[in-house]
Design an enzyme around this catalytic site. Structure first.
Site, PDB file in Angstrom:
ATOM      1  N   GLY A   1      10.452  -3.358  61.440  1.00 27.29           N
ATOM      2  CA  GLY A   1      10.419  -4.703  60.883  1.00 27.29           C
ATOM      3  C   GLY A   1      10.914  -5.624  61.947  1.00 27.29           C
ATOM      4  O   GLY A   1      10.629  -5.989  63.006  1.00 27.29           O
TER       5      GLY A   1
ATOM      6  N   GLU B   1       9.865   5.606  53.640  1.00 27.90           N
ATOM      7  CA  GLU B   1      10.831   4.111  53.778  1.00 27.90           C
ATOM      8  C   GLU B   1      11.505   3.896  52.706  1.00 27.90           C
ATOM      9  O   GLU B   1      11.170   3.099  51.555  1.00 27.90           O
ATOM     10  CB  GLU B   1       9.828   2.878  53.936  1.00 27.90           C
TER      11      GLU B   1
ATOM     12  N   LYS C   1       5.172  -8.812  59.118  1.00 30.50           N
ATOM     13  CA  LYS C   1       5.508  -9.599  57.740  1.00 30.50           C
ATOM     14  C   LYS C   1       5.064 -11.041  57.985  1.00 30.50           C
ATOM     15  O   LYS C   1       4.231 -11.240  58.838  1.00 30.50           O
ATOM     16  CB  LYS C   1       7.031  -9.403  57.438  1.00 30.50           C
TER      17      LYS C   1
ATOM     18  N   HIS D   1       3.708  -0.770  50.678  1.00 35.74           N
ATOM     19  CA  HIS D   1       4.872  -1.290  51.131  1.00 35.74           C
ATOM     20  C   HIS D   1       5.796  -1.768  50.091  1.00 35.74           C
ATOM     21  O   HIS D   1       5.352  -2.526  48.920  1.00 35.74           O
ATOM     22  CB  HIS D   1       4.752  -2.486  52.225  1.00 35.74           C
TER      23      HIS D   1
ATOM     24  N   SER E   1      15.180  -0.302  58.903  1.00 41.98           N
ATOM     25  CA  SER E   1      16.624  -0.605  60.049  1.00 41.98           C
ATOM     26  C   SER E   1      16.379   0.044  61.224  1.00 41.98           C
ATOM     27  O   SER E   1      17.601   0.525  61.585  1.00 41.98           O
ATOM     28  CB  SER E   1      17.741  -0.502  59.254  1.00 41.98           C
TER      29      SER E   1
ATOM     30  N   ASN F   1       5.561  -3.998  61.719  1.00 48.11           N
ATOM     31  CA  ASN F   1       5.226  -4.763  60.625  1.00 48.11           C
ATOM     32  C   ASN F   1       5.842  -6.013  60.767  1.00 48.11           C
ATOM     33  O   ASN F   1       7.018  -6.342  60.482  1.00 48.11           O
ATOM     34  CB  ASN F   1       5.567  -4.119  59.537  1.00 48.11           C
TER      35      ASN F   1
HETATM   36  P1  PGA Z   1      12.920  -3.266  58.984  1.00 42.29           P
HETATM   37  O1  PGA Z   1      11.715  -3.426  58.117  1.00 42.29           O
HETATM   38  O2  PGA Z   1      12.752  -2.391  60.244  1.00 42.29           O
HETATM   39  O3  PGA Z   1      13.356  -4.630  59.315  1.00 42.29           O
HETATM   40  O4  PGA Z   1      14.066  -2.646  57.897  1.00 42.29           O
HETATM   41  C1  PGA Z   1      10.741  -2.309  58.049  1.00 42.29           C
HETATM   42  C2  PGA Z   1       9.863  -2.500  57.031  1.00 42.29           C
HETATM   43  O5  PGA Z   1       9.942  -3.229  55.958  1.00 42.29           O
HETATM   44  O6  PGA Z   1       8.678  -2.278  57.178  1.00 42.29           O
END
Ligand code: PGA
Length: 260
Positions: free
Chosen positions: A242, A172, A12, A100, A221, A10
């Site tokens: 992410g 998540e 973002k 999300h 994470s 993702n």
């Molecule tokens: P992250 O994000 O791996 O940076 O925690 C995951 C997400 O928000 O889909």
């Protein structure tokens, strides 16, 4: 037949310019060289504005596909500023992230809207990656399972059994997402419990067969070091990345570990 595992990136709004997106793609294709997977699919979810830049590069790789970070719930029509499932489908989109927590938080998206999106996506042959997760406040007061099963059941309302099988469910926890800076991550047991809870709720909506068939993945994470603990040995069949997805070499290490 063994189910495919998923690694979803993702992006973002992180890669903000064309140069940054091309740089990521150059690095990715340089690093991956001739590497191909047997049982892992990599789903890249870039910003729609850079979709074609990705599409041009990846269309020869059958283990890499494209996903969108969001989608509107109508097929087409007078919906200013929105992107619909037919548009994504006609540009080789395969997956769409739904629900999300950042969209729930900043865009105030509701369970009812997520339900409409899931229905439209399935009707158009796209796969929803349906995100479910509790906030830290909810976890602290013991509401985790109630929140997850309520998000799930509302999201699946009126979705037929043979359609529901195609959904990818992503646990998540909101507090574990790196952008929320909590520094916290669930334990192996907590992820395992969440997976069982998701399967149980699906069974309540449909039956054991559907619960068994769907993919359940973990996001929040994830990096190469915690992948085994928080994902693989917790029975998860994939990850939603992410921050780590931005780092090409880390991403490829994760894909390779999934293949082992
Ligand atoms: P992250 O994000 O791996 O940076 O925690 C995951 C997400 O928000 O889909």
């Amino acid at each position: 037949m063994q189910k495919k595992k998923l690694v979803v990136v993702n992006f973002k709004m992180n890669l903000a310019t064309l140069t940054e997106n091309e740089y990521w793609l150059d690095n990715f294709f340089r690093a991956k060289k001739d590497f191909v997977t047997k049982q892992t699919e990599l789903v890249l979810c870039p910003s729609l504005i850079f979709w074609d830049v990705f599409l041009k590069r990846i269309n020869k790789d059958d283990w890499v596909s494209l996903g969108a970070q969001n989608c509107f719930w109508e097929d087409k029509g007078a919906f200013t500023g929105e992107v619909g499932p037919q548009m994504l489908k006609s540009r080789e989109g395969k997956y769409v992230i739904v629900g999300h927590s950042e969209r729930r938080k900043y865009l105030k998206e509701t369970d009812e809207e997520n339900n409409l999106k899931i229905a439209t996506l399935l009707k158009n042959g796209l796969v929803p990656i349906f995100c479910l997760g509790e906030s830290w406040e909810e976890r602290k007061v013991g509401l985790t399972w109630k929140v997850i099963s309520s998000q799930l059941k509302k999201g699946l309302e009126n979705i037929r059994k043979n359609q529901a099988e195609k959904i990818v469910f992503c646990y998540e926890p909101v507090w574990a997402i790196s952008a929320n800076n909590s520094g916290k991550i669930p334990s192996n047991n907590e992820v395992m419990e969440a997976r069982l809870m998701i399967k149980k709720s699906i069974k309540e909506c449909y039956d054991e067969k559907v619960a068994e068939k769907v993919l359940v993945i973990y996001g929040g994470s994830v990096d190469e070091k915690n992948l085994q603990d928080v994902c693989l040995s917790a029975g998860m069949e994939g990850v939603l990345l992410g921050k780590t997805g931005l780092l090409v070499y880390e991403l490829l290490k994760i894909v390779k570990k999934m293949e082992e």
